[in-house]
Design an enzyme around this catalytic site. Structure first.
Site, PDB file in Angstrom:
ATOM      1  N   GLY A 182       0.820  -1.203   0.000  1.00 51.35           N
ATOM      2  CA  GLY A 182       0.000   0.000   0.000  1.00 51.35           C
ATOM      3  C   GLY A 182       0.850   1.247   0.000  1.00 51.35           C
ATOM      4  O   GLY A 182       1.979   1.250  -0.498  1.00 51.35           O
ATOM      5  N   SER A 183       0.329   2.302   0.596  1.00 46.45           N
ATOM      6  CA  SER A 183       0.996   3.601   0.533  1.00 46.45           C
ATOM      7  C   SER A 183       2.187   3.663   1.477  1.00 46.45           C
ATOM      8  O   SER A 183       2.184   3.032   2.541  1.00 46.45           O
ATOM      9  CB  SER A 183       0.013   4.717   0.894  1.00 46.45           C
ATOM     10  OG  SER A 183      -0.195   4.766   2.299  1.00 46.45           O
ATOM     11  N   GLU A 234       5.687  -3.561   0.631  1.00 47.37           N
ATOM     12  CA  GLU A 234       5.760  -3.257  -0.801  1.00 47.37           C
ATOM     13  C   GLU A 234       4.974  -1.983  -0.997  1.00 47.37           C
ATOM     14  O   GLU A 234       3.739  -1.981  -0.923  1.00 47.37           O
ATOM     15  CB  GLU A 234       5.178  -4.427  -1.620  1.00 47.37           C
ATOM     16  CG  GLU A 234       5.625  -4.431  -3.059  1.00 47.37           C
ATOM     17  CD  GLU A 234       4.826  -3.483  -3.926  1.00 47.37           C
ATOM     18  OE1 GLU A 234       5.324  -2.350  -4.172  1.00 47.37           O
ATOM     19  OE2 GLU A 234       3.732  -3.847  -4.349  1.00 47.37           O
ATOM     20  N   LEU A 235       5.696  -0.887  -1.220  1.00 47.23           N
ATOM     21  CA  LEU A 235       5.089   0.442  -1.143  1.00 47.23           C
ATOM     22  C   LEU A 235       5.064   1.113  -2.515  1.00 47.23           C
ATOM     23  O   LEU A 235       4.941   0.461  -3.530  1.00 47.23           O
ATOM     24  CB  LEU A 235       5.835   1.268  -0.095  1.00 47.23           C
ATOM     25  CG  LEU A 235       5.940   0.606   1.288  1.00 47.23           C
ATOM     26  CD1 LEU A 235       6.773   1.451   2.230  1.00 47.23           C
ATOM     27  CD2 LEU A 235       4.567   0.317   1.871  1.00 47.23           C
ATOM     28  N   CYS A 270       2.348   0.266  -8.902  1.00 47.33           N
ATOM     29  CA  CYS A 270       3.555   0.841  -8.291  1.00 47.33           C
ATOM     30  C   CYS A 270       4.712   0.923  -9.278  1.00 47.33           C
ATOM     31  O   CYS A 270       5.651   1.683  -9.070  1.00 47.33           O
ATOM     32  CB  CYS A 270       3.978   0.012  -7.083  1.00 47.33           C
ATOM     33  SG  CYS A 270       2.766  -0.003  -5.759  1.00 47.33           S
ATOM     34  N   GLU A 312       4.387   9.759  -6.251  1.00 47.66           N
ATOM     35  CA  GLU A 312       3.778   8.716  -7.066  1.00 47.66           C
ATOM     36  C   GLU A 312       2.426   9.210  -7.566  1.00 47.66           C
ATOM     37  O   GLU A 312       1.530   9.502  -6.779  1.00 47.66           O
ATOM     38  CB  GLU A 312       3.594   7.443  -6.240  1.00 47.66           C
ATOM     39  CG  GLU A 312       2.979   6.304  -7.024  1.00 47.66           C
ATOM     40  CD  GLU A 312       2.854   5.041  -6.187  1.00 47.66           C
ATOM     41  OE1 GLU A 312       3.096   3.953  -6.735  1.00 47.66           O
ATOM     42  OE2 GLU A 312       2.519   5.139  -4.993  1.00 47.66           O
TER      43      GLU A 312
END
Length: 483
Positions: free
Chosen positions: A233-234, A253-254, A288, A382
């Site tokens: 996520g963020s 996992e960003l 991402c 992002e």
């Protein structure tokens, strides 16, 4: 596509069993805004019970043989294939994902479970030589991996099936019970996986899938009974959860802000443009590793700009249920408004919109920009939308420096046919993965996947996730010297 797959409501899964609740969550079609269904919402009591049941399932599940775990994973593959059209329809509705992308995600879902089934029966240790000196004479060693224990997973909205599977499948392969919180925007996908898992003979408590309010994330991260937290996520949320996770292992996992370098040596410009379209605009850029920055060498910049604009203008956008649609809606209209504001801010500072830049509701036209100041959020943050920024570079070293500038480092793409530049990119780019001859958006589900800097902590990919979900235990055997 038929909407006949949808049920009026979906239960959550607590300790392998479906449970209805007094409180539920509305799931809406991301294109039309119409209600699709409702899902039961888990409260704090349900989350607490699910964690306790997972702890109780640790020993029974760890006793499952390798072939039993593989059989459960093979059952998942069989049922996913049988329910493929239903899963495509669910993704198209709850995530707003165009048909081609929805089908691709379901295909990858099968791949993920296949890889996990294969990995579940692979050797997980080795025999060691310990008599490396006289003092260790008569000793030999052996190590293998054991399940770490109960795990908690928090999954994102953008790949609600396959990114949930990247947590679920390794856990099943390793023998770890888990509790999963799916994204509130897209919970139905994960609940269908719960339906499939409930058909197996997994020990009670082996899995719970619990849609819950956003503030429930702390329950999944802070509970000391949990041995591993895996969050996708963020960055803001992810690093905050890690800070409060205590002694448990954490995998994050960003976000990303992926750059793709195209130099003058790449011969097939049509190929590069076609791949850049995929990387920039698949699932409306909500990945991402979506291509956000396209770095073009000066000598080829003008030609690529013309080709990219022409290709972007041909993309169909709008209703994700139409076969020709390439770009559907972003996840909410509020996110589309944010993107529009970021574009307007960049234009006010001197950026030029080459095409796109407009929106209707949650659907934003695929957008290309150039001359965006490096201080603008479109460059620094992002975007998570259907847009890409073009920029020039003179030397390959400048391109590497530009990609490295900033706080993200997930993957990067490099279109070059110079083997030395390819090696230099691999050595010097500050990212988790360098994709040569293709876009940074390329991912196969058995490869190590994760980032550096603000893009994450640890690696996903079935085998590598299994390593995180396990502990190495050593056995040493001493053979006394004969007297």
């Amino acid at each position: 596509m038929s909407d006949g797959f949808w049920k009026p409501s979906y239960p959550y899964y607590l300790a392998n069993r479906p449970v209805s609740a007094n409180t539920d969550l509305e799931v809406v079609d991301k294109y039309s805004g119409n209600r699709l269904t409702r899902v039961a919402l888990a409260d704090d009591h349900a989350i607490d019970e699910a964690i306790q049941k997972a702890v109780e399932a640790v020993r029974p599940l760890s006793k499952y043989s390798f072939y039993q775990r593989a059989e459960i994973l093979q059952h998942c593959i069989k049922r996913i294939l049988e329910r493929r059209e239903e899963l495509v329809e669910i993704l198209c509705g709850e995530a707003g994902k165009p048909l081609r992308d929805s089908r691709a995600e379901v295909a990858r879902l099968v791949d993920t479970f296949r890889v996990a089934a294969h990995e579940s029966v692979r050797p997980s240790g080795e025999v060691m030589t310990l008599d490396i000196s006289d003092r260790a004479k008569g000793y030999r060693g052996e190590w293998k991996r054991f399940p770490i224990g109960a795990c908690s997973f928090i999954a994102p909205f953008n790949f609600p099936l396959n990114l949930a599977a990247h947590k679920i499948a390794p856990a099943l392969a390793m023998g770890c019970p888990f509790v999963l919180k799916p994204a509130s925007y897209t919970p139905v996908s994960a609940l269908v996986l719960g339906e499939i898992l409930a058909e197996t003979d997994l020990p009670p408590g082996s899995f719970s899938i619990l849609p819950s309010k956003r503030d429930a994330s702390s329950r999944f991260s802070e509970d000391e009974r949990i041995k591993l937290l895996s969050f996708t996520g963020s960055p803001v949320v992810g690093w905050a959860l890690k800070a409060k996770a205590g002694k448990k292992r954490v995998v994050l996992e960003l976000g990303g802000n992926a750059g793709c370098i195209v130099d003058e040596t790449w011969k097939d410009r049509d190929d590069a443009v076609q791949r850049l379209m995929v990387g920039s605009f698949s699932y409306a850029g909500q990945s991402c590793i979506s291509v956000q920055r396209i770095l073009l060498q000066n000598s080829v910049y003008d030609d690529y700009r013309a080709r990219l604009v022409a290709a972007t203008l041909k993309l169909k956008f709008g209703d994700p249920r139409l076969e020709e649609t390439v770009v559907g809606p972003v996840i909410t209209e509020a996110e589309a408004e944010r993107l529009e504001q970021w574009i307007q801010s960049a234009v006010a500072k001197g950026a030029k919109v080459l095409c796109g830049g407009t929106r209707k509701g949650a659907v934003m036209a695929p957008t290309l920009l150039e001359n965006v100041p490096p201080s603008e959020r479109l460059v620094c943050e992002e975007a998570f939308g259907p847009l890409a920024i073009l920029s020039r570079f003179e030397t390959f070293e400048e391109a590497i420096q530009e990609v490295n500038r900033g706080r993200f480092g997930l993957q990067a793409g490099v279109f070059t046919q110079d083997v030395y530049r390819a090696e230099k990119a691999w050595e010097e780019l500050e990212v988790g993965g360098v994709i040569i001859g293709d876009i940074p958006s390329f991912r196969v589900d058995n490869m190590p996947y994760g980032g550096v800097k603000d893009s994450g902590f640890g690696r996903e990919g079935v085998r590598f996730a299994m390593e995180d979900m396990s502990e190495i235990r050593l056995k040493v055997l001493r053979t006394p010297s004969p007297t």
